[in-house]
Scaffold this active site. Structure first.
Site, short mmCIF file in Angstrom:
data_model
loop_
_atom_site.label_atom_id
_atom_site.label_comp_id
_atom_site.label_asym_id
_atom_site.label_seq_id
_atom_site.Cartn_x
_atom_site.Cartn_y
_atom_site.Cartn_z
CG ASP A 156 -1.65 7.55 0.80
OD1 ASP A 156 -0.82 8.48 0.82
OD2 ASP A 156 -2.40 7.32 -0.17
CG ASP A 190 -1.81 1.14 1.38
OD1 ASP A 190 -2.32 1.62 0.35
OD2 ASP A 190 -2.04 1.58 2.52
#
Length: 191
Positions: A13, A11
């Protein structure tokens, strides 16, 4: 536990990019909300844990998502170094983000990562926290590192091995394996 580098996805953020720091800094500098810390963010939905209007929370996140560079988004400590090492042992590093805009992510990566690492990184901006499973399966990934506990639980149900990147908003929300930061994650990734 060792992860297969070419079968591991990330991922963006909260894992690679320190979005919480940027949010808190912008909330203080631009809007005068200076009393919050990362530890106060105990829910992925910020409006559930800090006293700030949802429209302002959304405005700050929109600013970050649309122009990560001008908002001063920085990498998480150790992310650049570890992904740079990873680029030496795998031809491709897959980032699957719930962001809907890919270009601001690519622009950000261009600034913070060395050329060889940038060339290895493939970004999928898919626009939905709850649809990552499909993209992870499409890329034939076996492992995925995410800071959203709900996403990690979905992945586990779908036969993908998640690692929860520890953040205050995912504490006590899961019983999955966690990593406390890139220094620990590096031990799982680099042969």
């Amino acid at each position: 536990m060792k992860l297969t580098p070419d079968r591991t996805g990330f991922d963006l953020d909260g894992v690679i990019a320190d979005t919480a720091e940027t949010f808190l800094r912008l909330a203080c500098e631009k809007y005068g909300y200076c009393s919050f810390t990362r530890e106060d963010i105990t829910s992925f939905d910020l409006e559930n844990c800090i006293a700030m209007e949802q429209s302002l929370v959304e405005r700050i996140f929109t600013d970050i998502l649309e122009d990560s560079l001008s908002t001063g988004l920085t990498p998480m400590e150790g992310a650049v170094e570890t992904l740079t090492e990873l680029a030496m042992v795998t031809p491709e590093i897959t980032i699957i983000t719930a962001r809907s805009l890919q270009q601001p992510v690519l622009d950000w990566i261009d600034v913070f990562f060395p050329a060889r690492t940038r060339d290895a990184i493939k970004v999928i901006a898919m626009g939905d926290h709850n649809d990552k499973t499909r993209y992870i399966h499409d890329r034939k990934l076996q492992y995925f590192i995410d800071d959203r506990a709900e996403t990690c639980m979905q992945l586990a149900t779908a036969g993908i091995t998640p690692l929860v990147f520890e953040q205050p908003w995912n504490r006590n929300r899961h019983n999955l394996r966690s990593v406390s930061g890139w220094h620990e994650l590096r031990e799982f990734l680099i042969p």
